[in-house]
Design a protein around this motif. Structure first.
Motif, PDB file in Angstrom:
ATOM      1  N   ASP A  95       0.835  -1.199   0.000  1.00 54.09           N
ATOM      2  CA  ASP A  95       0.000   0.000   0.000  1.00 54.09           C
ATOM      3  C   ASP A  95       0.872   1.251   0.000  1.00 54.09           C
ATOM      4  O   ASP A  95       1.968   1.272   0.575  1.00 54.09           O
ATOM      5  CB  ASP A  95      -0.913  -0.016   1.224  1.00 54.09           C
ATOM      6  CG  ASP A  95      -2.100   0.933   1.081  1.00 54.09           C
ATOM      7  OD1 ASP A  95      -2.328   1.440  -0.044  1.00 54.09           O
ATOM      8  OD2 ASP A  95      -2.789   1.159   2.089  1.00 54.09           O
ATOM      9  N   GLN A  96       0.366   2.295  -0.626  1.00 57.68           N
ATOM     10  CA  GLN A  96       1.156   3.514  -0.783  1.00 57.68           C
ATOM     11  C   GLN A  96       1.532   4.123   0.563  1.00 57.68           C
ATOM     12  O   GLN A  96       0.761   4.093   1.525  1.00 57.68           O
ATOM     13  CB  GLN A  96       0.361   4.554  -1.601  1.00 57.68           C
ATOM     14  CG  GLN A  96       0.183   4.198  -3.054  1.00 57.68           C
ATOM     15  CD  GLN A  96      -1.077   3.416  -3.309  1.00 57.68           C
ATOM     16  OE1 GLN A  96      -1.639   2.819  -2.393  1.00 57.68           O
ATOM     17  NE2 GLN A  96      -1.539   3.393  -4.561  1.00 57.68           N
ATOM     18  N   ALA A  97       2.721   4.690   0.583  1.00 64.57           N
ATOM     19  CA  ALA A  97       3.162   5.439   1.764  1.00 64.57           C
ATOM     20  C   ALA A  97       2.376   6.735   1.868  1.00 64.57           C
ATOM     21  O   ALA A  97       1.772   7.210   0.902  1.00 64.57           O
ATOM     22  CB  ALA A  97       4.656   5.721   1.670  1.00 64.57           C
ATOM     23  N   THR A  98       2.414   7.315   3.042  1.00 65.28           N
ATOM     24  CA  THR A  98       1.767   8.607   3.254  1.00 65.28           C
ATOM     25  C   THR A  98       2.751   9.657   3.761  1.00 65.28           C
ATOM     26  O   THR A  98       2.382  10.818   3.930  1.00 65.28           O
ATOM     27  CB  THR A  98       0.617   8.464   4.269  1.00 65.28           C
ATOM     28  OG1 THR A  98       1.132   7.904   5.493  1.00 65.28           O
ATOM     29  CG2 THR A  98      -0.472   7.549   3.721  1.00 65.28           C
ATOM     30  N   THR A  99       4.003   9.248   3.977  1.00 65.97           N
ATOM     31  CA  THR A  99       5.039  10.169   4.441  1.00 65.97           C
ATOM     32  C   THR A  99       6.336   9.867   3.717  1.00 65.97           C
ATOM     33  O   THR A  99       6.513   8.801   3.121  1.00 65.97           O
ATOM     34  CB  THR A  99       5.282  10.018   5.956  1.00 65.97           C
ATOM     35  OG1 THR A  99       5.815   8.712   6.211  1.00 65.97           O
ATOM     36  CG2 THR A  99       3.993  10.208   6.748  1.00 65.97           C
ATOM     37  N   GLN A 100       7.278  10.812   3.814  1.00 68.39           N
ATOM     38  CA  GLN A 100       8.586  10.593   3.203  1.00 68.39           C
ATOM     39  C   GLN A 100       9.301   9.427   3.866  1.00 68.39           C
ATOM     40  O   GLN A 100       9.925   8.598   3.184  1.00 68.39           O
ATOM     41  CB  GLN A 100       9.431  11.857   3.309  1.00 68.39           C
ATOM     42  CG  GLN A 100      10.790  11.727   2.615  1.00 68.39           C
ATOM     43  CD  GLN A 100      11.505  13.050   2.492  1.00 68.39           C
ATOM     44  OE1 GLN A 100      10.868  14.093   2.384  1.00 68.39           O
ATOM     45  NE2 GLN A 100      12.831  13.013   2.508  1.00 68.39           N
ATOM     46  N   ASP A 101       9.206   9.309   5.176  1.00 67.13           N
ATOM     47  CA  ASP A 101       9.837   8.181   5.853  1.00 67.13           C
ATOM     48  C   ASP A 101       9.240   6.864   5.372  1.00 67.13           C
ATOM     49  O   ASP A 101       9.962   5.878   5.162  1.00 67.13           O
ATOM     50  CB  ASP A 101       9.666   8.312   7.362  1.00 67.13           C
ATOM     51  CG  ASP A 101      10.560   9.399   7.962  1.00 67.13           C
ATOM     52  OD1 ASP A 101      11.514   9.816   7.269  1.00 67.13           O
ATOM     53  OD2 ASP A 101      10.295   9.826   9.098  1.00 67.13           O
ATOM     54  N   GLY A 102       7.932   6.833   5.188  1.00 70.60           N
ATOM     55  CA  GLY A 102       7.291   5.627   4.693  1.00 70.60           C
ATOM     56  C   GLY A 102       7.764   5.255   3.306  1.00 70.60           C
ATOM     57  O   GLY A 102       7.990   4.079   3.005  1.00 70.60           O
ATOM     58  N   ALA A 103       7.951   6.249   2.448  1.00 68.11           N
ATOM     59  CA  ALA A 103       8.415   5.995   1.083  1.00 68.11           C
ATOM     60  C   ALA A 103       9.831   5.440   1.061  1.00 68.11           C
ATOM     61  O   ALA A 103      10.223   4.759   0.107  1.00 68.11           O
ATOM     62  CB  ALA A 103       8.344   7.277   0.261  1.00 68.11           C
ATOM     63  N   GLU A 104      10.617   5.738   2.099  1.00 68.03           N
ATOM     64  CA  GLU A 104      12.002   5.277   2.162  1.00 68.03           C
ATOM     65  C   GLU A 104      12.162   3.972   2.937  1.00 68.03           C
ATOM     66  O   GLU A 104      13.281   3.510   3.138  1.00 68.03           O
ATOM     67  CB  GLU A 104      12.866   6.369   2.785  1.00 68.03           C
ATOM     68  CG  GLU A 104      12.951   7.614   1.903  1.00 68.03           C
ATOM     69  CD  GLU A 104      13.730   8.742   2.538  1.00 68.03           C
ATOM     70  OE1 GLU A 104      14.579   9.317   1.842  1.00 68.03           O
ATOM     71  OE2 GLU A 104      13.494   9.044   3.723  1.00 68.03           O
ATOM     72  N   SER A 105      11.045   3.348   3.310  1.00 72.29           N
ATOM     73  CA  SER A 105      11.119   2.088   4.031  1.00 72.29           C
ATOM     74  C   SER A 105      11.544   0.963   3.095  1.00 72.29           C
ATOM     75  O   SER A 105      11.014   0.839   1.980  1.00 72.29           O
ATOM     76  CB  SER A 105       9.757   1.750   4.640  1.00 72.29           C
ATOM     77  OG  SER A 105       9.737   0.407   5.113  1.00 72.29           O
ATOM     78  N   PRO A 106      12.481   0.107   3.503  1.00 70.66           N
ATOM     79  CA  PRO A 106      12.900  -1.006   2.643  1.00 70.66           C
ATOM     80  C   PRO A 106      11.819  -2.068   2.455  1.00 70.66           C
ATOM     81  O   PRO A 106      11.963  -2.947   1.592  1.00 70.66           O
ATOM     82  CB  PRO A 106      14.116  -1.582   3.378  1.00 70.66           C
ATOM     83  CG  PRO A 106      13.975  -1.126   4.785  1.00 70.66           C
ATOM     84  CD  PRO A 106      13.271   0.193   4.740  1.00 70.66           C
ATOM     85  N   SER A 107      10.753  -2.014   3.233  1.00 71.19           N
ATOM     86  CA  SER A 107       9.679  -2.995   3.081  1.00 71.19           C
ATOM     87  C   SER A 107       8.749  -2.666   1.919  1.00 71.19           C
ATOM     88  O   SER A 107       7.935  -3.509   1.522  1.00 71.19           O
ATOM     89  CB  SER A 107       8.857  -3.071   4.374  1.00 71.19           C
ATOM     90  OG  SER A 107       8.162  -1.846   4.619  1.00 71.19           O
ATOM     91  N   MET A 108       8.861  -1.470   1.366  1.00 72.83           N
ATOM     92  CA  MET A 108       7.972  -1.053   0.283  1.00 72.83           C
ATOM     93  C   MET A 108       8.388  -1.714  -1.029  1.00 72.83           C
ATOM     94  O   MET A 108       9.556  -1.679  -1.417  1.00 72.83           O
ATOM     95  CB  MET A 108       8.011   0.466   0.124  1.00 72.83           C
ATOM     96  CG  MET A 108       7.525   1.228   1.339  1.00 72.83           C
ATOM     97  SD  MET A 108       5.761   0.993   1.630  1.00 72.83           S
ATOM     98  CE  MET A 108       5.058   1.936   0.285  1.00 72.83           C
ATOM     99  N   THR A 109       7.431  -2.319  -1.718  1.00 70.90           N
ATOM    100  CA  THR A 109       7.717  -2.936  -3.014  1.00 70.90           C
ATOM    101  C   THR A 109       6.643  -2.558  -4.022  1.00 70.90           C
ATOM    102  O   THR A 109       5.456  -2.527  -3.706  1.00 70.90           O
ATOM    103  CB  THR A 109       7.827  -4.461  -2.913  1.00 70.90           C
ATOM    104  OG1 THR A 109       8.090  -5.000  -4.214  1.00 70.90           O
ATOM    105  CG2 THR A 109       6.552  -5.091  -2.365  1.00 70.90           C
ATOM    106  N   MET A 110       7.072  -2.268  -5.215  1.00 71.47           N
ATOM    107  CA  MET A 110       6.174  -2.008  -6.331  1.00 71.47           C
ATOM    108  C   MET A 110       5.914  -3.285  -7.122  1.00 71.47           C
ATOM    109  O   MET A 110       4.802  -3.527  -7.596  1.00 71.47           O
ATOM    110  CB  MET A 110       6.786  -0.953  -7.256  1.00 71.47           C
ATOM    111  CG  MET A 110       5.968  -0.611  -8.491  1.00 71.47           C
ATOM    112  SD  MET A 110       4.567   0.461  -8.144  1.00 71.47           S
ATOM    113  CE  MET A 110       5.380   2.067  -8.070  1.00 71.47           C
ATOM    114  N   LEU A 111       6.924  -4.112  -7.273  1.00 71.94           N
ATOM    115  CA  LEU A 111       6.862  -5.261  -8.169  1.00 71.94           C
ATOM    116  C   LEU A 111       6.632  -6.588  -7.462  1.00 71.94           C
ATOM    117  O   LEU A 111       6.138  -7.539  -8.089  1.00 71.94           O
ATOM    118  CB  LEU A 111       8.161  -5.366  -8.973  1.00 71.94           C
ATOM    119  CG  LEU A 111       8.537  -4.176  -9.848  1.00 71.94           C
ATOM    120  CD1 LEU A 111       9.874  -4.430 -10.509  1.00 71.94           C
ATOM    121  CD2 LEU A 111       7.462  -3.896 -10.887  1.00 71.94           C
ATOM    122  N   GLY A 112       6.989  -6.684  -6.197  1.00 71.35           N
ATOM    123  CA  GLY A 112       7.031  -7.971  -5.535  1.00 71.35           C
ATOM    124  C   GLY A 112       8.311  -8.696  -5.911  1.00 71.35           C
ATOM    125  O   GLY A 112       8.905  -8.458  -6.972  1.00 71.35           O
ATOM    126  N   ALA A 113       8.754  -9.610  -5.063  1.00 65.39           N
ATOM    127  CA  ALA A 113      10.060 -10.246  -5.248  1.00 65.39           C
ATOM    128  C   ALA A 113      10.132 -11.046  -6.540  1.00 65.39           C
ATOM    129  O   ALA A 113      11.140 -10.997  -7.263  1.00 65.39           O
ATOM    130  CB  ALA A 113      10.365 -11.142  -4.045  1.00 65.39           C
TER     131      ALA A 113
END
Length: 523
Positions: free
Chosen positions: A320-338
């Motif tokens: 799910d989309q981040a809502t903050t800059q810190d959230g956007a920089e989290s290594p858990s965020m994926t667009m494609l999946g592994a």
């Protein structure tokens, strides 16, 4: 695959923009071999949604149509399996048939037809048509991909996205038809799920957003009735993928935009309906038949040794989309999946092609919306998935000629891709073309756009061209380079428009990045 048009292609374009009348086609049709379902009367007007082709192979192509005599009210077909004859020929008069056969239009798939033809010759045009109970479809023209080992030649690709029915007519397709691309790449937002609006240029059918299968079918059918879209579908093969509006704005995986209003079970049902309707209306192979709320969309197509096209799915596997800059920089965020990410990297590193094209629904280059110090990003785009995006760009440094083709933004945004956007002096590792919309956002106020966006150029020095006209991008791909045109129209609020080239750009082989050749500031 480009160059001077041979006589057969010129005649085809001037004889009706690839959509020949059923009566004329019927005179050329060979004797029928299939009968309609016994005892099932069929209404007139089987082919209101036209014909299409897609996903070209060196020896094959997908041929599509959908039987829908009452397209905006569920289709109007009886609840029965209907045999459909198909034919593909080497000439527009069908004097030399290449393949022919009979398939079934089944009610559980909205009486859509997907014929995966094989045994064709590489890198040549073909003409095709369908027949049901004496009714003959418009004629379509398509083209196979080059031989897998062919190194030379050229490829003309049109990049399109974001066609909101309510915001205007699809006038850019009339110009695209005249430019005669070898293949059309559509990277998302084929329909919009928004409610009907009486204040719009054209009103959506129905009374609400689509949620059920029938409602999504009706919405797709309405879009398919646009004459410029229908003509372009009938004139060249398409390679398609979806973004968010084919389902629900800004959805991520199985998470809707508004989870407080759509329960998980309700949204899964909506996904299931939306994906099935998408398959029913797109010229894709059986590998894309949905499995409930899942559909296989990322895939790879080859155009000889000239270009490899990696088509991404940036919706089904993202967090799910981040809502903050810190959230956007989290290594858990994926667009494609592994799994998809590894598939992409394997395809890039193992590619035998001169050009490695990546169809991404969402903009990959950075958009910094904050003047001066600091960053402000669009979290729905790749900027909201910083760690994965940055790792991918580092990989691009070891890939030959990566070029990203994107949509979503409703703007032309052409950029260099940097290894590290935090450092404007970092290495350029590729180029990205974000194509403007076909109609979404309508006829924008150009002065207001430039007053808002031009000051941001200093914070985004990787941008080469930004613009807010409606249109599409056209690419002539050869071994030594890619010549790109930004094609725009003067209006989408009327059914006809005047087209022009707003900018020309060049990507040199083995020189990462894109260079602006010329630009006209259109009003």
């Amino acid at each position: 695959m480009t160059g001077a048009l041979p006589p057969d292609r010129r005649r085809f374009l001037t004889a009706g923009a690839a959509v020949l009348g059923a009566a004329a086609s019927a005179q050329l049709w060979l004797p029928a071999t299939a009968a309609r379902a016994a005892g099932t009367p069929l209404p007139d007007g089987m082919f209101t949604l036209g014909v299409a082709s897609g996903d070209p192979l060196p020896d094959g192509i997908v041929l599509w149509t959908r039987l829908a005599p009452d397209p905006l009210h569920g289709g109007g077909m009886p609840d029965a399996v209907v045999p459909v004859e198909w034919e593909i020929a080497e000439d527009e008069r069908f004097a030399k048939t290449a393949r022919r056969g009979t398939t079934e239009a089944r009610p559980e798939y909205g009486h859509s037809v997907h014929v995966d033809v094989r045994g064709l010759r590489p890198d040549r045009p073909y003409w095709y048509r369908f027949r049901v109970d004496g009714q003959v479809s418009p004629t379509g023209r398509t083209r196979t991909a080059p031989h897998p080992h062919r190194r030379g030649g050229s490829l003309r690709v049109a990049l399109a996205s974001c066609q909101n029915w309510q915001h205007g007519y699809f006038t850019p397709y009339a110009d695209m038809l005249a430019q005669d691309p070898d293949v059309v790449l559509f990277v998302g937002d084929y329909i919009y799920e928004s409610k009907p609006s009486a204040a719009s240029v054209r009103r959506h059918e129905g009374s609400d957003e689509p949620y059920t299968l029938v409602q999504y079918r009706n919405r797709y059918a309405q879009y398919r009735t646009d004459p410029d879209l229908a003509a372009m579908h009938a004139n060249a093969p398409w390679v398609v993928t979806f973004d968010d509006h084919e389902v629900d704005n800004d959805f991520a995986g199985e998470i809707p935009q508004d989870p407080d209003k759509q329960s998980h079970d309700a949204f899964v049902a909506r996904l299931t309906a939306a994906y099935q309707a998408y398959y029913e209306h797109m010229p894709v192979r059986a590998t894309a038949i949905p499995d409930g709320p899942h559909i296989q969309m990322y895939r790879r197509l080859e155009f000889g040794r000239l270009a490899r096209l990696n088509v991404l799915d940036t919706r089904q596997f993202r967090t799910d989309q981040a809502t903050t800059q810190d959230g956007a920089e989290s290594p858990s965020m994926t667009m494609l999946g592994a799994e998809q990410k590894q598939w992409l990297l394997d395809g890039l590193y193992e590619s035998p092609a001169r050009w490695n094209l990546i169809a991404s629904q969402i903009m990959m280059a950075e958009t910094d919306l904050l003047l001066g110090e600091g960053k402000l990003w669009y979290y729905d785009a790749w900027d909201g998935y910083q760690v994965e995006r940055n790792a991918l760009l580092e990989e691009f440094a070891g890939v030959r000629n990566p070029v990203v083709l994107s949509g979503d933004r409703h703007l032309t945004m052409i950029s260099n891709l940097l290894e590290d956007f935090a450092d404007p002096d970092s290495d350029v590792v590729g180029a990205e073309f974000v194509g403007t919309s076909i109609s979404s956002n309508g006829d924008q106020d150009q002065a207001a756009f430039h007053a808002q966006w031009d000051p941001l150029m200093a914070d985004n020095p990787h941008w080469k061209v930004i613009d807010a006209h409606r249109g599409y991008h056209l690419f002539d791909i050869r071994r030594d380079g890619i010549d790109a045109q930004v094609r725009v129209v003067d209006t989408v609020v009327r059914p006809q428009a005047t087209a022009s080239t707003l900018a020309r750009l060049r990507v040199e082989s083995d020189e990462p990045g894109v260079r602006l050749v010329s630009q006209v500031r259109a009003g």
